[in-house]
Write a protein that holds these residues in place. Structure first.
Motif: not given
Length: 127
Positions: A12-13, A16, A19-20, A95, A98, A102
């Motif tokens: 999931d990370d 994400r 996507s970022l 973004r 973040t 991650l």
């Protein structure tokens, strides 16, 4: 959080993170194209902004998690507006910060932070 929870959250990370990275890349590429179009009119004041947008896009390309397919995409260019450019730069910066948090790969983290630095400078240049 136990090891099993960490293993389940890792995909999931990563999703994400990708996507970022894609969203930040699109924001920066759009800003770069708008600024380049504005600079064609001969306004030297766009030089710093154009340089920072280009450097941010270039830095982000060193992120191993950024899919190669993003280079094939051409974002739609919104109308020329400093507020839109500032919003794109600010959004990309947030973004990227973040994404850096991650990232587990040090090359991803470095690329995100370098791109965030240039995106932040782009944002400042537009004020």
């Amino acid at each position: 959080m136990n090891d099993r929870d960490r293993e389940q959250s890792a995909p999931d990370d990563q999703a994400r993170l990708v996507s970022l990275l894609e969203a930040a890349h699109t924001d920066l590429l759009t800003a770069e194209q708008i600024i380049a179009a504005c600079a064609e009119g001969g306004f030297i004041s766009w030089g710093l902004a154009e340089s920072e947008a280009s450097e941010a896009v270039r830095a982000l390309k060193y992120a191993p998690s950024l899919p190669p397919s993003v280079d094939a995409r051409t974002p739609a260019i919104p109308p020329d507006d400093l507020k839109i450019l500032h919003r794109l730069a600010t959004s990309a910066t947030q973004r990227l910060i973040t994404a850096a948090a991650l990232a587990t790969d040090s090359d991803d983290r470095l690329a995100c932070l370098q791109a965030a630095l240039h995106a932040g400078r782009l944002s400042d240049a537009l004020l």
